[in-house]
Motif scaffolding. Structure first.
Motif, PDB file in Angstrom:
ATOM      1  N   PRO A  59       0.805  -1.230   0.000  1.00  0.00           N
ATOM      2  CA  PRO A  59       0.000   0.000   0.000  1.00  0.00           C
ATOM      3  C   PRO A  59       0.833   1.272   0.000  1.00  0.00           C
ATOM      4  O   PRO A  59       1.856   1.359   0.663  1.00  0.00           O
ATOM      5  CB  PRO A  59      -0.798  -0.116   1.298  1.00  0.00           C
ATOM      6  CG  PRO A  59      -0.809  -1.572   1.612  1.00  0.00           C
ATOM      7  CD  PRO A  59       0.505  -2.113   1.093  1.00  0.00           C
ATOM      8  N   GLY A  60       0.385   2.242  -0.803  1.00  0.00           N
ATOM      9  CA  GLY A  60       1.011   3.547  -0.813  1.00  0.00           C
ATOM     10  C   GLY A  60       2.217   3.692  -1.716  1.00  0.00           C
ATOM     11  O   GLY A  60       2.853   4.722  -1.718  1.00  0.00           O
ATOM     12  N   PHE A  61       2.529   2.653  -2.498  1.00  0.00           N
ATOM     13  CA  PHE A  61       3.713   2.761  -3.351  1.00  0.00           C
ATOM     14  C   PHE A  61       3.483   2.038  -4.665  1.00  0.00           C
ATOM     15  O   PHE A  61       3.011   0.916  -4.689  1.00  0.00           O
ATOM     16  CB  PHE A  61       4.929   2.144  -2.663  1.00  0.00           C
ATOM     17  CG  PHE A  61       6.182   2.266  -3.490  1.00  0.00           C
ATOM     18  CD1 PHE A  61       6.975   3.389  -3.386  1.00  0.00           C
ATOM     19  CD2 PHE A  61       6.534   1.282  -4.389  1.00  0.00           C
ATOM     20  CE1 PHE A  61       8.111   3.517  -4.160  1.00  0.00           C
ATOM     21  CE2 PHE A  61       7.671   1.410  -5.169  1.00  0.00           C
ATOM     22  CZ  PHE A  61       8.456   2.529  -5.047  1.00  0.00           C
ATOM     23  N   GLU A  62       3.826   2.684  -5.763  1.00  0.00           N
ATOM     24  CA  GLU A  62       3.903   2.010  -7.060  1.00  0.00           C
ATOM     25  C   GLU A  62       5.219   2.423  -7.699  1.00  0.00           C
ATOM     26  O   GLU A  62       5.484   3.609  -7.872  1.00  0.00           O
ATOM     27  CB  GLU A  62       2.738   2.373  -7.969  1.00  0.00           C
ATOM     28  CG  GLU A  62       2.831   1.667  -9.309  1.00  0.00           C
ATOM     29  CD  GLU A  62       1.603   1.819 -10.152  1.00  0.00           C
ATOM     30  OE1 GLU A  62       0.844   0.858 -10.238  1.00  0.00           O
ATOM     31  OE2 GLU A  62       1.410   2.909 -10.706  1.00  0.00           O
ATOM     32  N   ALA A  63       6.024   1.444  -8.033  1.00  0.00           N
ATOM     33  CA  ALA A  63       7.313   1.723  -8.652  1.00  0.00           C
ATOM     34  C   ALA A  63       7.101   2.415  -9.988  1.00  0.00           C
ATOM     35  O   ALA A  63       6.145   2.146 -10.697  1.00  0.00           O
ATOM     36  CB  ALA A  63       8.073   0.424  -8.834  1.00  0.00           C
ATOM     37  N   ARG A  64       8.006   3.319 -10.320  1.00  0.00           N
ATOM     38  CA  ARG A  64       7.955   4.034 -11.597  1.00  0.00           C
ATOM     39  C   ARG A  64       9.379   4.098 -12.153  1.00  0.00           C
ATOM     40  O   ARG A  64      10.286   4.547 -11.469  1.00  0.00           O
ATOM     41  CB  ARG A  64       7.400   5.431 -11.383  1.00  0.00           C
ATOM     42  CG  ARG A  64       6.843   6.049 -12.614  1.00  0.00           C
ATOM     43  CD  ARG A  64       6.046   7.270 -12.284  1.00  0.00           C
ATOM     44  NE  ARG A  64       5.457   7.136 -10.955  1.00  0.00           N
ATOM     45  CZ  ARG A  64       4.754   8.067 -10.345  1.00  0.00           C
ATOM     46  NH1 ARG A  64       4.542   9.212 -10.919  1.00  0.00           N
ATOM     47  NH2 ARG A  64       4.261   7.881  -9.147  1.00  0.00           N
ATOM     48  N   LEU A  65       9.536   3.633 -13.395  1.00  0.00           N
ATOM     49  CA  LEU A  65      10.845   3.553 -14.021  1.00  0.00           C
ATOM     50  C   LEU A  65      10.907   4.509 -15.207  1.00  0.00           C
ATOM     51  O   LEU A  65      10.014   4.508 -16.054  1.00  0.00           O
ATOM     52  CB  LEU A  65      11.091   2.121 -14.507  1.00  0.00           C
ATOM     53  CG  LEU A  65      12.427   1.831 -15.188  1.00  0.00           C
ATOM     54  CD1 LEU A  65      13.584   1.988 -14.208  1.00  0.00           C
ATOM     55  CD2 LEU A  65      12.417   0.431 -15.782  1.00  0.00           C
ATOM     56  N   ALA A  66      11.956   5.327 -15.267  1.00  0.00           N
ATOM     57  CA  ALA A  66      12.189   6.214 -16.411  1.00  0.00           C
ATOM     58  C   ALA A  66      13.262   5.588 -17.282  1.00  0.00           C
ATOM     59  O   ALA A  66      14.282   5.100 -16.777  1.00  0.00           O
ATOM     60  CB  ALA A  66      12.642   7.586 -15.930  1.00  0.00           C
TER      61      ALA A  66
END
Length: 85
Positions: A59-66
């Motif tokens: 909960p409260g986190f979603e990984a994001r990759l650039a």
């Protein structure tokens, strides 16, 4: 590694336009990101805060990759979506 240490993004010199994103918690390949040109760099967003949507939730986190390639675009990946800017 993603900031929550759930995902690992890798690239192999033999396939320089491809990024593999591994879900370490589920022990599966979360995404295979194939680009038209060579990947120059990849970096995780340390401030990603949206809820995750796959396997066991954190909960409260979603990984994001650039992802930066030789193209004039920036690519963003997360478990819920992928976009090109």
């Amino acid at each position: 590694w993603s900031p929550d240490e759930r995902y690992l993004a890798t690239r192999h010199d033999g396939m320089p336009s491809t990024v593999w994103v591994w879900d370490i918690r589920c022990l599966t390949l979360a995404a295979l990101l194939m680009h038209r040109s060579h990947v120059r760099s990849i970096a995780w967003d340390p401030a990603a805060t949206e809820p995750t949507r796959s396997c066991q939730e954190h909960p409260g986190f979603e990984a994001r990759l650039a992802i930066s390639t030789a193209d004039a675009r920036m690519f963003l990946w997360s478990p819920g979506a992928a976009v090109a800017l």
